[in-house]
Design an enzyme around this catalytic site. Sequence first.
Site, short mmCIF file in Angstrom:
data_model
loop_
_atom_site.label_atom_id
_atom_site.label_comp_id
_atom_site.label_asym_id
_atom_site.label_seq_id
_atom_site.Cartn_x
_atom_site.Cartn_y
_atom_site.Cartn_z
N GLY A 1 2.58 -20.72 -4.45
CA GLY A 1 1.76 -19.75 -3.74
C GLY A 1 0.28 -19.88 -4.10
O GLY A 1 -0.60 -19.82 -3.23
N THR A 2 0.01 -20.09 -5.36
CA THR A 2 -1.39 -20.15 -5.80
C THR A 2 -2.13 -21.30 -5.12
O THR A 2 -3.26 -21.12 -4.64
CB THR A 2 -1.44 -20.30 -7.34
OG1 THR A 2 -0.80 -19.16 -7.92
CG2 THR A 2 -2.86 -20.41 -7.84
N ASN B 1 2.37 -7.04 -4.68
CA ASN B 1 3.34 -7.40 -5.72
C ASN B 1 3.61 -6.28 -6.72
O ASN B 1 4.68 -6.22 -7.30
CB ASN B 1 2.88 -8.67 -6.48
CG ASN B 1 1.41 -8.67 -6.81
OD1 ASN B 1 0.57 -8.39 -5.96
ND2 ASN B 1 1.09 -8.97 -8.05
N GLN C 1 4.98 -12.19 -1.57
CA GLN C 1 5.98 -11.17 -1.91
C GLN C 1 6.78 -10.69 -0.70
O GLN C 1 7.77 -9.99 -0.86
CB GLN C 1 5.31 -9.96 -2.59
CG GLN C 1 4.80 -10.24 -3.98
CD GLN C 1 5.91 -10.50 -5.00
OE1 GLN C 1 7.09 -10.21 -4.77
NE2 GLN C 1 5.54 -11.06 -6.14
N SER D 1 5.84 -18.76 -1.33
CA SER D 1 6.21 -19.39 -2.61
C SER D 1 7.72 -19.33 -2.81
O SER D 1 8.32 -18.25 -2.71
CB SER D 1 5.50 -18.64 -3.74
OG SER D 1 5.95 -19.10 -4.98
N GLY D 2 8.33 -20.48 -3.15
CA GLY D 2 9.79 -20.58 -3.25
C GLY D 2 10.42 -19.70 -4.31
O GLY D 2 11.48 -19.11 -4.08
N HIS D 3 9.78 -19.59 -5.48
CA HIS D 3 10.47 -18.93 -6.59
C HIS D 3 10.55 -17.42 -6.46
O HIS D 3 11.20 -16.75 -7.26
CB HIS D 3 9.86 -19.35 -7.93
CG HIS D 3 8.56 -18.72 -8.28
ND1 HIS D 3 8.45 -17.70 -9.19
CD2 HIS D 3 7.29 -18.96 -7.86
CE1 HIS D 3 7.17 -17.36 -9.33
NE2 HIS D 3 6.45 -18.11 -8.53
N THR E 1 2.70 -37.70 -3.78
CA THR E 1 4.11 -37.90 -3.42
C THR E 1 4.84 -36.56 -3.44
O THR E 1 4.69 -35.78 -4.38
CB THR E 1 4.77 -38.90 -4.41
OG1 THR E 1 4.03 -40.11 -4.34
CG2 THR E 1 6.22 -39.15 -4.06
N CYS F 1 1.38 -11.41 -14.05
CA CYS F 1 0.23 -12.24 -14.41
C CYS F 1 -0.78 -11.45 -15.23
O CYS F 1 -1.57 -12.03 -15.95
CB CYS F 1 -0.44 -12.77 -13.15
SG CYS F 1 0.74 -13.53 -12.05
N1 PLP Z 1 0.57 -13.95 -4.47
C1 PLP Z 1 1.36 -12.94 -4.88
C2 PLP Z 1 1.32 -11.64 -4.15
C3 PLP Z 1 2.19 -13.11 -5.98
O1 PLP Z 1 2.95 -12.09 -6.39
C4 PLP Z 1 2.19 -14.36 -6.65
C5 PLP Z 1 3.02 -14.56 -7.88
O2 PLP Z 1 3.14 -13.68 -8.71
C6 PLP Z 1 1.37 -15.39 -6.17
C7 PLP Z 1 0.58 -15.15 -5.08
C8 PLP Z 1 1.34 -16.75 -6.82
O3 PLP Z 1 2.45 -17.52 -6.46
P1 PLP Z 1 2.92 -18.76 -7.38
O4 PLP Z 1 3.56 -18.16 -8.60
O5 PLP Z 1 3.90 -19.51 -6.53
O6 PLP Z 1 1.72 -19.57 -7.68
#
Ligand code: PLP
Length: 396
Positions: A71-72, A151, A179, A199-201, A237, A325
């Site tokens: 996601g970042t 989040n 989210q 974001s996958g996780h 890759t 975070c």
């Molecule tokens: N954006 C939101 C709202 C999130 O909650 C998060 C992760 O906590 C991210 C972005 C970042 O995603 P990633 O952990 O895949 O970098």
Amino acid sequence: MSRIYLDHNATTPVHPAVLEEMLPYLRDVFGNPSSIHWFGQEARQAVDRARQRVADLIGAEPKEIVFTSGGTEAINYALRGAVEQYAENSRQIITSPIEHQAVLNSCGYLEDRGFQVTRLPVDEYGAVSPESAADAITGDTVLITVMLANNEVGTIQPLTEIAGVAKERDLLVHTDAVQAVGKIPLNVQQLGVDLLSLSGHKFYGPKGIGALYIRRGVNVAPLIYGGHQERRRRAGTENVPAIVGLGKACELAGEELEDSAARVAALRDRLEEGILSQIPQTQLNGHPENRLPNTLNMSFSSVEGESLLMNLDLLGIAVSAGSACAAGAAEPSHVLTAMGIDPEQSQGSIRFSLGRGTTEADVDATVKALVEVVGKLRELSPLSADPDAGNQRSGG
Ligand code: PLP
């Protein structure tokens, strides 16, 4: 000790079916998708299938999906790339103060380079109003970026309306949907956004994989230069096993979303009711209805969120104080502060985020543990409040 995991907004376990789908790509199918031979083409097909699955989940075309490292990266790519591409004469970005650090700090980076960043106010529930977005637009605006779901408190933004306002003025719209994807139904056409990060996780896929949706016709300057991968939009890759896992997670989310959202929302409501009815002086943070089905953010007066988190952890229950975070940071949550919640209430806040493995027994055990731990911490607290005082339901 049996453990209870209520921190699914931080990350989720990999779904067994996702793992199964990934294993051959870690073990046997090792080709480079850019190779022309059979080994390469086997990997290429897997990447293409995953791209289709991601696109299907959000109502996009496969060509509109670019895989990223999460996601970042998707967010950095969207914001910096769009601004680089389109900001020749336009120097203003509009966002909200409750965004994830990936957006906040990307905007900060751009601000340091001379862009004007306008942060729209949010109401007591953490919602941005489309009217304030309309008012903030100037002739210099290039992009609006507002998250789809928060989040920390789970509040869902009126994004269709915000995007509508932006479209009237021909502006680009990005949303951080990290989210939201996998938790609520969403469709990029209905939302009317140009760029969307996921974001996958966060929905039972692997870590370190995500995607940016880029509407056809929109150009975003690359963040990473190198080979021709991802139609020259993201060099390097491809992480084939993770891409395959993300694709499977998207397919499962599409199939299971409706049932799992209803089930998890019922459990979340049970947790909320349990806390409000059994622990005095607690308060819900965030919108009571318009929020993610799995998210509950509560403040416990006269209690430090961090102490509560650690005491619950000792009992085998994992929750979060503020966002993952920001954990460890002494300052109150920037989200709760923007919502107008005072520092004391904010410091006593805990986020519970439920998931597909959460059971009724987990919820009941959590309420029981909270009654015990909050009672103990309040006894020790010099701030201890009147135990007969009531509870409040809404943020603010
Ligand atoms: N954006 C939101 C709202 C999130 O909650 C998060 C992760 O906590 C991210 C972005 C970042 O995603 P990633 O952990 O895949 O970098």
